[in-house]
Design an enzyme around this catalytic site. Structure first.
Site, mmCIF file in Angstrom:
data_model
loop_
_atom_site.group_PDB
_atom_site.id
_atom_site.type_symbol
_atom_site.label_atom_id
_atom_site.label_comp_id
_atom_site.label_asym_id
_atom_site.label_seq_id
_atom_site.Cartn_x
_atom_site.Cartn_y
_atom_site.Cartn_z
ATOM 1 C CB CYS A 1 48.012 -53.981 1.545
ATOM 2 S SG CYS A 1 48.546 -52.603 0.491
ATOM 3 C CB ALA B 1 -0.927 -0.009 1.215
ATOM 4 C CE LYS C 1 48.858 -5.102 -2.357
ATOM 5 N NZ LYS C 1 47.967 -6.073 -3.015
ATOM 6 C CD GLU D 1 41.181 -4.572 -2.668
ATOM 7 O OE1 GLU D 1 41.674 -5.349 -3.502
ATOM 8 O OE2 GLU D 1 41.389 -3.343 -2.671
ATOM 9 C CE LYS E 1 51.465 -8.458 -3.145
ATOM 10 N NZ LYS E 1 51.519 -8.400 -4.610
ATOM 11 N NE ARG F 1 43.415 -0.983 -8.839
ATOM 12 C CZ ARG F 1 43.895 -0.226 -7.850
ATOM 13 N NH1 ARG F 1 44.330 0.996 -8.107
ATOM 14 N NH2 ARG F 1 43.954 -0.677 -6.621
ATOM 15 C CG PHE G 1 5.842 0.264 -4.125
ATOM 16 C CD1 PHE G 1 5.176 -0.048 -5.305
ATOM 17 C CD2 PHE G 1 7.177 0.622 -4.197
ATOM 18 C CE1 PHE G 1 5.819 -0.019 -6.521
ATOM 19 C CE2 PHE G 1 7.840 0.652 -5.422
ATOM 20 C CZ PHE G 1 7.160 0.336 -6.584
ATOM 21 C CG ASP G 2 0.279 -0.134 -4.698
ATOM 22 O OD1 ASP G 2 1.257 -0.396 -5.437
ATOM 23 O OD2 ASP G 2 -0.543 -0.980 -4.302
ATOM 24 C CE LYS H 1 47.310 3.684 1.634
ATOM 25 N NZ LYS H 1 45.844 3.874 1.627
#
Length: 684
Positions: free
Chosen positions: A427, A35, A111, A168, A308, A132, A37-38, A284
């Site tokens: 075996c 209702a 990272k 990220e 890294k 990116r 939404f309408d 940084k």
């Protein structure tokens, strides 16, 4: 209502309707009743009837409600998304820092190994999200990004009119495993790693698929902004948090490079405890004015560098696939590859688990394959690089007979993807592996009974199976060259072996239970079985119903135990060990005197203790034994049922989870105090 007011209201209604449609059709989480939404649709329709110029192709009245999709059109970033220069050694980082000139304060960031994303908010609303791309233009993935719960569609009221956010997108290990399981069930190709799965999930044509993938997001930078200024990079991240955007909790500011290198080393030890994949640390310059002075090269900022870690995924050539028969008869394929360095060590073999796994991954001898070795985990072949597969490369076929004894492999049981050699008694591979396993630390911890010694005992005919181990004599060992000196007398290792076998006869019942090689009895479940059935006779006499009634013993294990004792040569092994003086039971209780169990005060009765990290004076097994000897349960993971966590160095995720759940934590050097006094040790 003036024309300007009508236009403003139209724009507001359009946004509300589009948001509601997105919640309903894409997220399956409606925010408005039908209702309501309408009513919005009726109001915007009335406005357009009065103002025909408001009707555009983008108007909600001109669109099908469920027709949202990702366009992947090109989007120009407001500011270029630069790359980062990489460093792979401490020396490279030191050279970078020296070039900065004034030893500045550094911001250290984890990272994240995910997919870079650029978000643009105008008037505090998300208007575009792009990958990116080439750094200047990216793919428009706005419709899909709107499904990511971490990314707010609107920022708080104190946010600026314009802000460009960099971050990220990633997928947690749990979400990755669940996704691959669902893909496999549907007969579709699995993703090789969480990063690929995040990228693939973000590029779905249907946002509803993206919504089902449970993607996550962390910010790691700001591009264009209006009406806001910050003096430090870390201050910018605080702004992002205040505006409702997620920022990693693992980022820290350090005063100099020495502290940064310490952080790099520390985080490498915690690399697999985080909620996401990470492949390094970004350093940084924290001061924004200094960043502007240092500027950029043609591709990267001079004020930042990415250290890294050693790669955990590499490509190499799969030379061949071979199979091996283990102690329980399981025949396991494994890959033999061109030797390659991964995670700091050279690897040339990796497990492929079973024939089903080989077929599912579709790896073939001659393929270029992706090899992964995460931390101390056994190297694993993730899959082939299909683009590099030679034309006409045939699929690998699992052998039909045991490579050790030639026996036809048994048909798989329902739900069991492994093939097994049924010739368990004779075996050669199974025999040798079982004898070797008896001597392992997990079982009876018998020194001087290594793989070569086990092989010498069997090939020399001194034993038929593990049941004969404790009956060996010096005269027996003198018959085999492996145990003799050049002068023909017993060597030192042989003498030690006999002494160690004698000492092992009084190992705890739990250890003997593991040494029997009953399928599905592991170090984790053996204490539960041993407590419920304190002797081998009690265990052998138990029915499946009695076994299944014990906490920790499921139907599969119960059936396995009953099946094991139904085999005559299995019972013969028990008889041989007992005849040689082995005690396959807990010490019997004497009603008139404290027995061996009662002599140890039950300070941990009813408690669940988790030990993590290094504990002075103990290894993992001895710590577990000490806990169980005092009535406690030694668990491998932290949960709400954990009574106390004993935390040594490098405690990692267990420490963090204990803090989250409010589980008491005791330093490792207080472990002896815990054993002596129980939980009262926490009161000091």
């Amino acid at each position: 209502m003036t024309q300007a007011e009508s236009q403003s209201r139209h724009a507001e209604l359009a946004q509300q309707i589009n948001d509601a449609r997105f919640q309903y059709y894409v997220l399956d989480a409606p925010t408005l009743t039908d209702a309501a939404f309408d009513a919005l649709m009726a109001e915007i329709g009335a406005l357009e009837a009065e103002n025909p110029d408001f009707v555009t192709p983008d108007s909600p009245t001109q669109q099908v409600g469920g027709g949202l999709s990702a366009t992947f059109a090109a989007v120009e970033h407001l500011e270029p998304m630069m790359s980062l220069d990489n460093a792979f050694s401490t020396e490279e980082v030191e050279r970078w820092y020296a070039r900065l000139g004034d030893e500045p304060e550094l911001l250290c960031e984890v990272k994240i190994d995910g997919l870079a994303l650029d978000l643009v908010y105008r008037n505090r609303r998300l208007v575009t999200a792009a990958t990116r791309g080439d750094g200047r233009y990216g793919e428009d993935v706005t419709a899909n990004v709107r499904t990511i719960a971490d990314i707010p569609l609107t920022l708080t009221d104190d946010a600026p009119d314009l802000v460009e956010v960099r971050g990220e997108v990633f997928m947690t290990a749990e979400a990755f495993a669940a996704l691959n399981a669902s893909l496999e069930e549907a007969g579709r190709q699995r993703f090789a790693n969480p990063r690929n799965s995040a990228a693939g999930s973000l590029r779905q044509k249907d946002p509803r698929v993206t919504a089902s993938r449970k993607l996550r997001f962390y910010c790691h930078g700001i591009g264009a902004t209006s009406g806001v200024a910050y003096t430090e990079q870390s201050d910018a991240y605080e702004h992002l948090r205040q505006w409702g955007l997620p920022v990693s909790q693992h980022n820290i500011v350090v005063p100099d490079l020495t502290a940064a290198l310490s952080y790099i080393e520390d985080m490498e030890g915690r690399r697999h405890d985080l909620e996401h994949e990470m492949d390094g640390i970004v350093l940084k310059v924290n001061d924004r004015a200094r960043q502007r002075e240092l500027g950029f090269t043609s591709r990267a900022p001079r004020w930042a560098i990415a250290f890294k870690y050693a790669p955990e995924e590499v490509n190499t050539t799969l030379l061949r696939i071979e199979v091996n028969t283990g102690r329980t008869g399981r025949v396991t394929p494994y890959g033999v590859m061109e030797p390659v360095v991964v995670a700091g060590s050279t690897v040339e073999m990796a497990t492929l688990h079973n024939a089903h796994e080989v077929a599912r991954k579709d790896v073939r001898p001659g393929d270029t394959v992706i090899l992964r070795k995460a931390g101390d985990v056994i190297p694993e072949i993730l899959g082939p690089v299909l683009a590099l597969r030679p034309e006409g490369l045939p699929a690998w076929v699992m052998p039909t007979h045991c490579p050790s004894c030639g026996t036809a492999l048994a048909e798989q049981k329902e739900g069991d993807k492994d093939l097994r050699c049924p010739n368990a008694r004779s075996c050669p591979n199974q025999l040798r592996e079982r004898v070797f396993f008896v001597a392992s630390r997990t079982a009876l911890d018998i020194e001087n009974l290594g793989w070569q010694a086990a092989d010498a005992l069997l090939t020399g005919g001194l034993i038929e199976d593990e049941g004969d181990l404790f009956s060996l004599t010096a005269d027996d060992l003198e018959k085999v060259g492996f145990f003799r000196t050049k002068a023909g007398v017993l060597n030192a290792n042989a003498h030690k072996l006999l002494a160690n076998l004698e000492g092992a006869k009084t190992r705890p019942w739990t250890k003997f239970l593991i040494a029997l090689s009953i399928r599905h009895i592991s170090k984790g479940v053996a204490p539960d079985v041993a407590r419920a059935f304190p002797s081998v006779e009690a265990l052998a006499a138990a029915s499946e119903e009695e076994l299944s009634a014990v906490d920790g013993i499921g139907p599969t294990l119960a059936a396995s135990i009953v099946e094991w004792f139904a085999v005559d040569w299995h019972r013969a092994i028990v008889a041989k060990w007992q005849a040689a003086g082995c005690v396959l039971a807990d010490p019997e209780r004497d009603a008139d005197a404290e027995d061996a169990t009662d002599a140890v005060e039950q300070t941990l009765a009813g408690l669940t203790v988790v030990v993590t990290g290094a504990v002075p004076g103990h290894n993992r097994d001895s710590a577990q034994e000490a806990i169980e000897a005092r009535g406690g349960k030694a668990a491998g993971s932290v949960s709400k049922k954990t009574s106390v966590l004993v935390a040594g160095e490098s405690s990692g995720s267990k420490y963090a989870k204990a803090e989250l759940l409010g589980v008491p934590i005791l330093d490792a050097d207080r472990f002896a105090d815990l054993l002596e006094r129980g939980l009262s040790a926490l009161d000091d």
